[in-house]
Each structure stands twice: as C-alpha cells, then as structure tokens.
Scaffold this motif. Structure first.
Motif, short mmCIF file in Angstrom:
data_model
loop_
_atom_site.label_atom_id
_atom_site.label_comp_id
_atom_site.label_asym_id
_atom_site.label_seq_id
_atom_site.Cartn_x
_atom_site.Cartn_y
_atom_site.Cartn_z
N TYR A 22 0.83 -1.20 0.00
CA TYR A 22 0.00 0.00 0.00
C TYR A 22 0.87 1.26 0.00
O TYR A 22 0.56 2.24 -0.72
N LEU A 23 1.94 1.25 0.77
CA LEU A 23 2.84 2.40 0.78
C LEU A 23 3.46 2.62 -0.60
O LEU A 23 3.54 3.75 -1.10
N THR A 24 3.89 1.53 -1.21
CA THR A 24 4.52 1.62 -2.54
C THR A 24 3.53 2.13 -3.58
O THR A 24 3.88 2.97 -4.43
N GLU A 25 2.31 1.63 -3.55
CA GLU A 25 1.30 2.06 -4.52
C GLU A 25 1.01 3.55 -4.39
O GLU A 25 0.79 4.23 -5.41
N ALA A 26 0.99 4.05 -3.17
CA ALA A 26 0.75 5.49 -2.98
C ALA A 26 1.86 6.30 -3.63
O ALA A 26 1.60 7.34 -4.27
N GLU A 27 3.09 5.84 -3.51
CA GLU A 27 4.22 6.54 -4.14
C GLU A 27 4.13 6.47 -5.66
O GLU A 27 4.31 7.48 -6.36
N LEU A 28 3.88 5.28 -6.18
CA LEU A 28 3.82 5.13 -7.64
C LEU A 28 2.68 5.93 -8.24
O LEU A 28 2.74 6.35 -9.40
N ASP A 29 1.66 6.16 -7.44
CA ASP A 29 0.50 6.93 -7.89
C ASP A 29 0.71 8.44 -7.71
O ASP A 29 -0.18 9.25 -7.97
N ASN A 30 1.92 8.81 -7.25
CA ASN A 30 2.23 10.22 -6.96
C ASN A 30 1.22 10.83 -5.98
O ASN A 30 0.87 12.00 -6.08
N TYR A 31 0.76 10.00 -5.04
CA TYR A 31 -0.10 10.43 -3.94
C TYR A 31 -1.38 11.10 -4.44
O TYR A 31 -1.97 11.92 -3.75
#
Length: 554
Positions: free
Chosen positions: A535-544
C-alpha cells in the motif's frame, strides 16, 4: 481564543523558530526520523518531555523489565557504524542498557545538537493562514514547522486503574509504566500486584523473593514462556555483525513480526499448514522454538493465526508446558489460558510459574468477580479484604491512540485527535489523518505496529515520509493531507484484515478491549507487513494522487 488565532499570534512572535520538520518523541522512532530528515538536508528539531533519550525505555523502569526481542535485532539498522561499534551485554536488554544504547547512537551520529529534552509540547496547532504547524512548549517557547512527525509511540499512555476507592488507599502506590527511576524498596512488605500481562509477570518474577508476602490479582492468564536470557557471547555477537545485512533483510522481508532469530541463527519462515504436517513434525518445530525461548513462537505455521484447529495444536503444546511447571493441579488450571494462543501478546518470562511454589506468594483469581474496591488498607474482593503496604498496578496502556489523544494537537478547524478519533482511530495507512495536513504518525494507530517490530516499521515509515517530502519539494508543493474517504477505506481494510484472523476471539489491547468503551475501528492493520508495504509503494507510484489532497501553502 478562536481557532487559528493563537497560531497566527505565534507567527508574529519574535521568539518563534522555524524548522522544516519538528519531531516529538526521542525514542527509536524519533531518533530515526531525526537522522533521516537531517541526512536529507532538512532543518530539524526533536522535542521530548523526558530528561533523556530512549522513549519508552526511559519511562519504563520496573523490576525485571527486559525487551522480548533479541538485542541484536531490537536495534537501529540505518547506521553500519553503530551496528559494528555497539556490543550488547545481554541476549535481551533491560531499560538501562537500551537507554545507554540510545545515547550512544545520539552521540556517535551527532544528533544531540538537534534534540531538546525536558521540554513538553503543550499544544500543536495548524496555522491555516500561514500553512505551518505552531508548537508551544510548557515554558512558552513557540516553534513553527512545515512538517510535524509524531513519534510518541504505541505504548506510551498508561491506563489509570478504574477501580472504586482508589483515592482512599493510604499505602504506597506504583504503576509499572511510571516506576521511580531510583527504584523502590519493597523488602519485607505486603505487596499486591494487579495485572498479569507482560509488565506484571516480569515484576512478579523479580520481587517475589524480596517482599514479605505477595498477592497476585489475576483476571486473565497469559501464555508465558521462558525468555532464556543470558550474557551476550562474543561468538554470537561477532557472527551477527559479520552478516547484519542478511539479518536485516530477513527481518524486513522474510519474517512474520520483524524478528528472525532462532537458536542463534536466522530462522527460515514456515509456509506449511499446521494441519498438513505430521504430529511428529509439528512437535519438532514447536520444540525447536521452545528451546529458543522468547517470541520464537510467532514464526510458526501461518494458519495458526486464522484456523482454530491449527491454533489448537500450538495452544495445547504450550498449555502442556505450563502445567509441567506447576505442581498444584488446581493452581495450574487457574494459570493456564484457555483462549486461542497468539491472540494476546505472548509473555516472555524468567521463572514466573515457579514463583507460585513459594510460601509467600498467593494467587487471587478475579476472572469472574473482579476487584470490588480499593480500601484504605488494601483490596476487597467479595467479602475478603486483603491488607497491603504497597499496591503495584500493571494495568497497561491505552495502546496505539493514547498518546495522541492525550496531547493537545489541533488540526483544521481546531479539531483535536481526541475529537477526530472519538468513534475509532481514523488514519490513512497509519501515517496521516484527514484535517491534519503535513502531520505524520509513526508506529501508532492504523499501522501494523502491534505485530511487527516497531524499530523496523518506524524506519520504513520514516523513509516513506522522507521520500514524500522530497517529492513535494521537487514538484513545487508543500502540503499533503489524507482525505476522509481514504480514512474510511483504510478503516475498512483494517477491519477486513482482522476479521480474517482469530484475534477478535480474545479480549486484548490489540483491539482496544483493555480500555472500557474504546473502539477497535482502525486501531491496527493486521494484514501483514508485505501487504502494508505494498500500500505504501502504490501510494508513491500513484504520486499520492488518489487518497491525498496536494497543495502549495504560503
């Protein structure tokens, strides 16, 4: 004063000092945050109300206290120099050594110049006009910061016993979480210990030999197993230091709870079902962990956490071990837990059950009736009054949410965490809450902290926050705020994850049931560190962009 007025006044005060980041809490999470933020080039100031660094290990000094994760693992991983230069004296450290270690880290990495001790933060308020946080100390100092990191810990706010008549008691009173640093002389005294969680068990095991008579008031027995502590051997310390990279990788990416030590080596994760192996294979695996001691039983068959039949294989094994250590069958029955194992924290101890063989120790079972009241002379249970010279309360903490709810932290509209979390902890990924922009929570509500080593979790969270702040800088932004919808979704994910386990079958601080009226909503994420990290990684890849509001403040 109206919302924002005090913060605006602070902005105009000459005494105000500006930092990029202010950190509250000088435990290992706070020290990690200070090191990382400063390494990234940000100006940082860390505040703590305590007189020394060490966090929970500064405040908790009760007799017999030991950390229940091996010292070589319960340590900071971000500095190769610290890992190589510090040598632990025991397999499981006590608070004094852990505080010496924290001071070594602070001095070796030159962190002390950015730490302000003996400084309690009285208010933390978001200044909506100027887009910054304004922190006021108890001495009236005002400090402004763009970002705030709350590293106040998950077990910080002691629970005051809610027992009738407490104020009438005329003898000595002590709480395990606020034990006098100078120690307490209990020799020859009549002492009561109320509470048999980890703190109570360690206290009981240590003071039984020195008090005149000890009464233990037990509501729920725990699964207690030998710690097997001893002086650190040079060979073990040398082998770990030579392979710390491998140890740290295994802790982070190949473990259940962030620790892997098994009989002085890196234990391999178990992937089979407890029900798919033979009884002999299962027994051998459990014996191996019994030999290790400590918390090795967390690294067992995964379905022990989700399937009652699988869980029973381990519960029955440990129940058998408990009964072997107690000669009186009636006493053994009272001291043996009947609920699913691992759904409450395992308790690592030294000669705990053997204490009850002593003539000066009496167990009082209050599982059905409870304690009726505290009297002027002692404790009343039913028609029996027990008289004591000292009462020791080992009644635990308001875990995960207690410290932030106790602090005066005001977000948008002057809303406090106590108000925002009234119906349960509302966070996104256990890192941010809606209405509290640029404020990050480390090792607390909504995170995997109850079941994953907080030092490692804290480091991963701090690194995530650091990358986030750097990304904001790069994109000419300076404000991020979780949305209410994101909080709702995260709370739902937390509930779904815990519902798939056996944890709801047992009352524990994991789910807030040690505090009357406390909601379990969003209290912790039980879906595992692998999923949490995703979940943390996805938030980063999604540019928050999905679950946060991004903006540019003044």
């Amino acid at each position: 004063m109206s919302n924002g007025a005090s913060a605006q006044a602070a902005s105009a005060t000459e005494a105000a000092v500006d930092y990029d980041v202010v950190i509250v809490g000088a435990g290992f999470g706070g020290l990690t945050g200070l090191y990382r933020m400063r390494e990234m080039g940000y100006s940082v100031r860390l505040f703590d109300a305590a007189a020394d660094v060490g966090g929970t290990w500064f405040w908790n000094r009760y007799p017999g206290l030991k950390v229940d994760v091996e010292s070589v693992e319960y340590s900071l991983a971000f500095s190769h120099v610290v890992q190589q230069e510090w040598t632990w004296s025991e397999r499981y450290s006590g608070p004094e050594e852990l505080c010496r270690y924290a001071n070594f880290v602070v001095d070796r990495l030159d962190l002390r110049r950015d730490i302000q001790l003996d400084t309690r933060i009285s208010t933390t308020e978001f200044d909506e006009t100027n887009g910054c946080w304004v922190l006021s100390t108890k001495d009236g100092e005002l400090v402004r910061a763009r970002y705030v990191m709350m590293a106040t810990g998950m077990l910080n706010q002691p629970i005051k016993p809610n027992i009738k008549g407490l104020d009438r008691y005329q003898g000595e009173q002590y709480h395990s979480a606020r034990w006098p640093h100078g120690g307490v002389d209990l020799s020859g005294k009549r002492v009561a210990v109320i509470g048999t969680g980890s703190s109570g068990v360690q206290i009981i095991s240590t003071i039984a030999s020195e008090v005149g008579h000890l009464h233990v008031f037990q509501r729920t027995p725990g699964y207690c197993l030998p710690l097997r502590n001893h002086a650190m051997t040079a060979d073990y310390s040398k082998r770990v230091k030579a392979n710390y990279g491998q140890w740290r990788a295994a802790e982070r990416y190949n473990s259940f709870g962030g620790w892997v030590a098994l009989n002085y080596d890196i234990g391999e994760p178990v992937t089979e079902s407890a029900l798919e192996v033979t009884p002999e294979q299962r027994r051998a695996l459990y014996d191996e962990r019994w030999e290790n001691g400590g918390l090795a039983f967390y690294n067992v068959y995964p379905d022990v956490y989700t399937d009652l039949e699988a869980n029973a294989t381990l519960a029955e094994y440990l129940q058998e071990k408990i009964r072997e250590r107690i000669s009186d069958p009636e006493l053994a029955d009272i001291l043996t837990p009947k609920y699913p194992v691992l759904t409450k924290r395992l308790i690592a101890e030294t000669d705990y059950y053997e204490v009850y063989e002593r003539d000066n120790v009496t167990l009082v079972d209050v599982s059905e009736q409870g304690i009726d009241e505290i009297t002027a002379k002692g404790v009343r249970v039913g028609d029996t009054e027990y008289e004591f010279d000292a009462l020791v309360f080992a009644t635990g903490f308001d875990a995960m949410v207690g410290s932030l709810k106790a602090m005066d932290v005001r977000g948008r509209g002057g809303v406090t965490f106590k108000e925002h979390w009234e119906g349960g902890a509302r966070t996104h990924m256990g890192l941010m809450s809606a209405g509290f922009p640029n404020l990050f929570i480390i090792n607390a509500a909504g995170s995997p902290a109850p079941l994953f080593q907080p030092i490692i979790l804290g480091q991963e969270q701090v690194e995530w926050v650091g990358r986030l702040i750097k990304w904001l800088d790069t994109n000419d932004l300076n404000c991020i705020e979780a949305t209410a919808d994101a909080e709702d979704r995260w709370g739902g994910l937390c509930e779904e994850a815990v519902a798939e386990t056996l944890f709801p079958l047992t009352e524990s601080w994991y789910l807030g049931q040690n505090v009357p009226g406390k909601a379990r909503t969003g209290l912790a994420y039980f879906g595992g560190m692998v999923n949490y990290r995703q979940y943390l990684t996805e938030a980063e890849l999604d540019n928050y962009s999905s679950d946060f509001v991004l903006s540019k403040l003044p």
